[in-house]
Scaffold this motif. Structure first.
Motif, PDB file in Angstrom:
ATOM      1  N   GLY A 308      -0.208   5.832  -2.905  1.00 42.65           N
ATOM      2  CA  GLY A 308       0.992   5.552  -3.715  1.00 42.65           C
ATOM      3  C   GLY A 308       0.642   5.137  -5.126  1.00 42.65           C
ATOM      4  N   LEU A 312       2.392   6.914  -8.093  1.00 45.54           N
ATOM      5  CA  LEU A 312       3.387   6.107  -8.810  1.00 45.54           C
ATOM      6  C   LEU A 312       2.917   5.727 -10.211  1.00 45.54           C
ATOM      7  CD1 LEU A 312       4.649   3.851  -5.881  1.00 45.54           C
ATOM      8  CD2 LEU A 312       5.961   5.580  -7.094  1.00 45.54           C
ATOM      9  N   THR A 381      13.327   1.536  -8.848  1.00 50.10           N
ATOM     10  CA  THR A 381      13.765   2.749  -8.149  1.00 50.10           C
ATOM     11  C   THR A 381      12.577   3.524  -7.563  1.00 50.10           C
ATOM     12  OG1 THR A 381      15.741   2.872  -9.512  1.00 50.10           O
ATOM     13  CG2 THR A 381      15.095   4.889  -8.380  1.00 50.10           C
ATOM     14  N   PRO A 382      11.510   3.807  -8.355  1.00 50.65           N
ATOM     15  CA  PRO A 382      10.368   4.498  -7.744  1.00 50.65           C
ATOM     16  C   PRO A 382       9.794   3.741  -6.542  1.00 50.65           C
ATOM     17  CG  PRO A 382      10.133   4.473 -10.124  1.00 50.65           C
ATOM     18  CD  PRO A 382      11.312   3.613  -9.802  1.00 50.65           C
ATOM     19  N   VAL A 385      12.147   4.378  -3.567  1.00 55.14           N
ATOM     20  CA  VAL A 385      12.014   5.761  -3.078  1.00 55.14           C
ATOM     21  C   VAL A 385      10.712   5.900  -2.284  1.00 55.14           C
ATOM     22  CG1 VAL A 385      11.691   8.161  -3.822  1.00 55.14           C
ATOM     23  CG2 VAL A 385      13.401   6.733  -4.943  1.00 55.14           C
ATOM     24  N   PHE A 386       9.662   5.310  -2.801  1.00 49.72           N
ATOM     25  CA  PHE A 386       8.347   5.375  -2.153  1.00 49.72           C
ATOM     26  C   PHE A 386       8.396   4.704  -0.778  1.00 49.72           C
ATOM     27  CE2 PHE A 386       4.155   3.174  -1.644  1.00 49.72           C
ATOM     28  CZ  PHE A 386       3.405   4.299  -1.343  1.00 49.72           C
ATOM     29  N   VAL A 388      10.977   4.054   1.190  1.00 43.41           N
ATOM     30  CA  VAL A 388      11.819   4.797   2.141  1.00 43.41           C
ATOM     31  C   VAL A 388      11.010   5.945   2.741  1.00 43.41           C
ATOM     32  CG1 VAL A 388      13.856   6.285   2.345  1.00 43.41           C
ATOM     33  CG2 VAL A 388      14.000   4.163   1.024  1.00 43.41           C
ATOM     34  N   ASP A 389      10.270   6.646   1.885  1.00 46.68           N
ATOM     35  CA  ASP A 389       9.456   7.776   2.344  1.00 46.68           C
ATOM     36  C   ASP A 389       8.354   7.316   3.300  1.00 46.68           C
ATOM     37  OD1 ASP A 389       8.264  10.564   2.050  1.00 46.68           O
ATOM     38  OD2 ASP A 389       6.611   9.308   1.363  1.00 46.68           O
ATOM     39  N   ARG A 392       9.846   6.366   6.687  1.00 51.73           N
ATOM     40  CA  ARG A 392      10.342   7.534   7.425  1.00 51.73           C
ATOM     41  C   ARG A 392       9.188   8.188   8.192  1.00 51.73           C
ATOM     42  NH1 ARG A 392      11.888  11.703   4.576  1.00 51.73           N
ATOM     43  NH2 ARG A 392      13.447  12.584   5.922  1.00 51.73           N
ATOM     44  N   GLU A 399      18.170   2.685   4.702  1.00 56.80           N
ATOM     45  CA  GLU A 399      19.193   2.925   3.675  1.00 56.80           C
ATOM     46  C   GLU A 399      18.778   2.131   2.435  1.00 56.80           C
ATOM     47  OE1 GLU A 399      23.401   1.618   2.163  1.00 56.80           O
ATOM     48  OE2 GLU A 399      23.193   1.440   4.335  1.00 56.80           O
ATOM     49  N   HIS A 400      18.661   2.808   1.323  1.00 54.74           N
ATOM     50  CA  HIS A 400      18.206   2.171   0.089  1.00 54.74           C
ATOM     51  C   HIS A 400      19.428   1.679  -0.681  1.00 54.74           C
ATOM     52  CE1 HIS A 400      16.015   2.653  -4.011  1.00 54.74           C
ATOM     53  NE2 HIS A 400      15.813   1.458  -3.518  1.00 54.74           N
TER      54      HIS A 400
END
Lengths: 527, 301
Positions: A308, A312, A381-382, A385-386, A388-389, A392, A399-400
């Protein structure tokens, strides 16, 4: 003769090369500096604030007892203190103050003002907010034998005390102002700093003019400055490109840097540094299933920090992988040890397999939750998003939820969240500052993860009282190990600071903290 | 006298003029409308079964593929997280359709009921409803949606922001109410409405059973047209950071955030979502226009 000629030519060439450079480095007096502040302070009081927005606004008006020498960071130097001594038992700090210092309203400065300021910091009156109350809890008494001497006596040895005295948040206020109204600094400004407050137009700017009676002779160089609130990054970059502002001292993303380099070329100065800021993954340890260590550890182990950080760092201000102390700083855990801790393994495949096993064991194979985050584009935000990924990839659905800062902070403080992205805004590498956040919640409002752990409290206390750096490092690493094994909360990545200034701006010093060096006393314009 | 009576040839039923197939008639009369319906159908299919169309996981980060240009592997390129833009557009159509359809349906239905009630009751009720409609119409559609979305925040149910749907539906209500009221006024003076009144039917029954079916044409047209508006509004609100949040695949959101930082190096990050929004809005608008032309008898004379 030939040698002489060659020698003369050499000297001439040196003078031609060095002459203009030397001239360029000689500070010029005068001019007005317009710079951008990406957030507007909610009030003027340094003592009751945690946001850089207050410091970028208020620092030019105030002095502090000590401060950091940014040319030799993290070395501490005097500001209002001319010199100081520490007793052999490290329980008494004696400061000799500058003579002839005056507040902007003409009131002479004395040791009584230092006492009033630090009394307010360590023991604020009812209705006064001091975010540094815990920091100065070790102070037993403050004595002022004469107007230029102040003596701090401590209850116990505190390895971080000198750093605490150099904190940029300890703006020195006038005793008579605090006597009149303990909350005077919240709405009014009267300091001993290099600039005198002129005006604050809400939503627009703050303006200061040169303090002709500043106690450091010859400073400041600027006649005036204007801090312009540019809340939108695009507006700030356009203003910088157009010359409406000459700097933004907090930091920008790599993409913003590249855009500005392309647009401004040689007129732009880019300075980069690691940053004493990190984002943290925070679990609400009171809420099931996050009160289960297996679930917390599984979620932390699923995060590929090393991969990451590579990705990132190209698109955000996030970069370095590190533990509780800024990576690369003297007390940081070395990488070889860090990779052995949960959440920092470089074998992400094996770590995720273990994470799935832990979730299964905890009966949480189909885990779903909401990740609270601030709605700030960079780097929140990044980071969201990171994460959540990453989650998963072990079958967890997230849920973000991004919200304004006020409801976000309200949710954190009330415990009305499951998992969140938090931040740690530090001004130095002294671990006490960063570790305070991890102390048990029962005595610590800064602990938003809502857990109590006596072992962590014990290691914190041991490192705080330890004078030997090797032993201190061991205690810090023991605390870190306990924190990560329990998975209460954990740094995600540390930030990377990129500051853009117009090349006309001289004398400003880059540091790993955007909270430092903002009094603008030595800044000048090369025009 | 010779019997001159001649037998009238029997007219077989087969020779009666056939009722034309409405679909074929629509295609013949409104070819652009039919073409736009095909676009809508494709979009609906993609939205309903994205997993059958999208080649990649729309949320899957791949840092090795950051800002990859369009290629055979990634038809529309990748974004700043290395996510496949084509897959995100396919999944984004679901967001656009769910929010577009729901907002338009809610807004148009409430607007239709208000419009019919306004026309049916007349008098004070009509005045009050119309002044309320005037107030709402005074605000530009995007401004009203912004105010509502800022005021009511977010409530996510099954991954859908219900309050976003409400925020987009509210500006639609007055516009539909005004048009439907005009149609309902002419229906309200029809003899069958008087007959229903004389028969003692309740107001609710008259409105829903006798008036509503007769204003369905303008309702359908408005409903279709406002799907396009709702898609555009959703994209605008997401672009402004007030709609859906990352990492949800949504067209408006794809235009903001990192796209604003990298559109110079990776223009495909903004081109393809922009084309998707334009195409969808164009298709729904065209279909709505064609439907109006097809259903409105005035266009047939």
């Amino acid at each position: 003769m030939k040698r002489l000629l060659l020698g003369l030519l050499g000297v001439a060439a040196f003078v031609l090369a060095a002459g203009p450079k030397a001239e360029a480095q000689t500070p010029k007096r005068g001019g007005n500096l317009n710079f951008a502040i990406s957030a507007e302070t909610p009030h003027y009081d340094c003592h009751g604030s945690d946001t850089y927005a207050t410091l970028h606004f208020s620092s030019p008006f105030y002095s502090t007892l000590l401060r950091y020498n940014l040319s030799k960071f993290p070395e501490v130097e005097g500001d209002l203190a001319k010199s100081w001594t520490v007793s052999p038992d490290k329980l008494t700090y004696t400061f000799t103050l500058h003579d002839g210092v005056k507040f902007h309203d003409g009131t002479p400065f004395s040791s009584a003002d230092i006492k009033a300021t630090y009394d307010r910091l360590r023991n604020p009156a009812k209705g006064v907010v001091s975010n540094r109350k815990a920091t100065f809890a070790d102070i037993e008494s403050i004595e002022t034998p004469n107007p230029t001497t102040v003596i701090f006596k401590l209850k116990a040895v505190n390895s971080s005390m000198l750093d605490h005295f150099a904190s940029p948040w300890n703006c020195v206020y006038a005793a008579k102002d605090l006597e009149t109204d303990p909350n005077f600094p919240r709405t009014k400004i009267n300091g001993t700093g290099p600039f005198i407050f002129v005006e604050h137009v809400k939503g627009s700017h703050v303006e200061g003019k040169r303090n002709p009676n500043y106690f450091k002779k010859g400073l400041p160089y600027l006649d005036s400055y204007r801090g312009i609130f540019t809340l939108q990054a695009a507006a700030m970059l356009n203003a910088l490109q157009g010359g409406q502002v000459l700097a933004e001292f907090r930091g920008v993303s790599p993409a913003e840097r590249d855009r500005m380099v392309a647009a401004m070329g040689k007129n732009l100065r880019v300075e980069e540094s690691s940053w004493t800021l990190n984002l943290l993954v925070l679990f609400n340890n009171e809420k099931p299933p996050f009160n289960d260590v297996r679930v917390r550890r599984a979620l932390l182990m699923a995060i590929d920090r090393w991969g990451g950080s590579v990705g990132l760092s190209k698109i955000s201000t996030l970069r370095a992988v590190g533990g509780v102390v800024r990576p690369g700083s003297p007390l940081a855990t070395p990488e070889a040890q860090l990779v052995k801790l949960p959440g920092f393994s470089k074998d992400i495949k094996a770590a995720r397999a273990e994470a799935r096993r832990l979730l299964k064991e905890a009966g949480q194979e189909n885990l779903k939750f909401t990740l609270w985050n601030r709605n700030l584009a960079m780097p929140y935000t990044p980071a969201g998003v990171f994460l959540v990924d990453q989650w998963r990839q072990i079958g967890v659905q997230v849920e973000h939820k991004q919200s304004d800062t006020a409801p976000y902070i309200a949710a954190m403080r009330s415990g009305n969240y499951e998992v969140a992205i938090d931040f740690s805004n530090l001004f130095n590498d002294d671990p006490t500052l960063s570790l305070t956040k991890f102390l048990s919640a029962k005595n610590n409002p800064l602990n938003l993860a809502r857990y109590n752990d006596e072992e962590i409290d014990k290691y914190y206390e041991l490192q705080l009282r330890e004078g030997d750096i090797t032993k201190r490092k061991q205690y810090i690493q023991a605390l870190e190990k306990r924190l990560f094994e329990q998975g209460y909360q954990q740094p995600l990545l540390w930030w990377h600071r990129i500051v853009l200034t117009n090349k006309k701006v001289m004398g400003w010093k880059m540091s790993p903290s955007h909270n430092l060096g903002q009094d603008l006393a030595e800044v000048w314009l090369n025009e | 006298m010779a019997n001159v009576a001649t037998a009238i040839p029997a007219t077989p039923a087969a020779t009666l003029p056939k009722r034309p197939n409405p679909v074929l008639t629509f295609v013949r009369q409104q070819p652009m409308g039919a073409a736009s319906f095909v676009v809508i159908f494709v979009m609906m299919f993609a939205g309903l079964f994205p997993q059958l169309v999208a080649p990649y996981d729309p949320l899957g980060i791949d840092f090795a593929q950051i800002l990859a240009a369009p290629s055979l592997d990634h038809w529309f390129g990748t974004d700043a997280y290395g996510r496949d833009i084509f897959s995100r557009i396919i999944y984004g159509s679901r967001t656009a359709l769910v929010i577009g359809f729901s907002s338009s349906l809610v807004g148009s239905s409430i607007g239709a009921v208000l419009g019919i009630a306004s026309a049916y009751f007349g008098g004070r009720v009509d005045t009050w409803i119309q002044r309320f409609v005037d107030i709402l119409l005074a605000f530009p559609i995007i401004v009203l949606a912004l105010v509502v979305v800022a005021a009511i925040r977010k409530t996510v149910i099954y991954g859908v922001d219900v309050n976003l749907i409400i925020a987009i539906a509210i500006p639609i209500i007055p516009r539909v109410a005004r048009v439907v009221r005009a149609a309902a006024l002419s229906v309200s003076v029809m003899p069958y409405i008087d007959a229903a009144r004389a028969a003692g039917y309740s107001d609710t029954r008259i409105i829903f059973r006798h008036m509503a079916p007769n204003v369905v044409a303008p309702f359908l047209i408005m409903f279709t047209a406002f799907i396009a508006q709702a898609i555009l509004l959703e994209a605008s609100l997401s672009f402004l950071g007030l709609g859906v949040t990352e990492p949800t695949a949504a067209w408006g959101l794809m235009l903001s955030g990192n796209a604003a930082d990298f559109y110079r190096e990776a223009p495909w990050m903004v081109i393809f979502p922009g084309v998707a929004i334009s195409l969808a809005v164009f298709a729904f608008n065209l279909f709505g226009d064609s439907l109006r032309d097809y259903l409105d008898p005035r266009f047939k004379t």
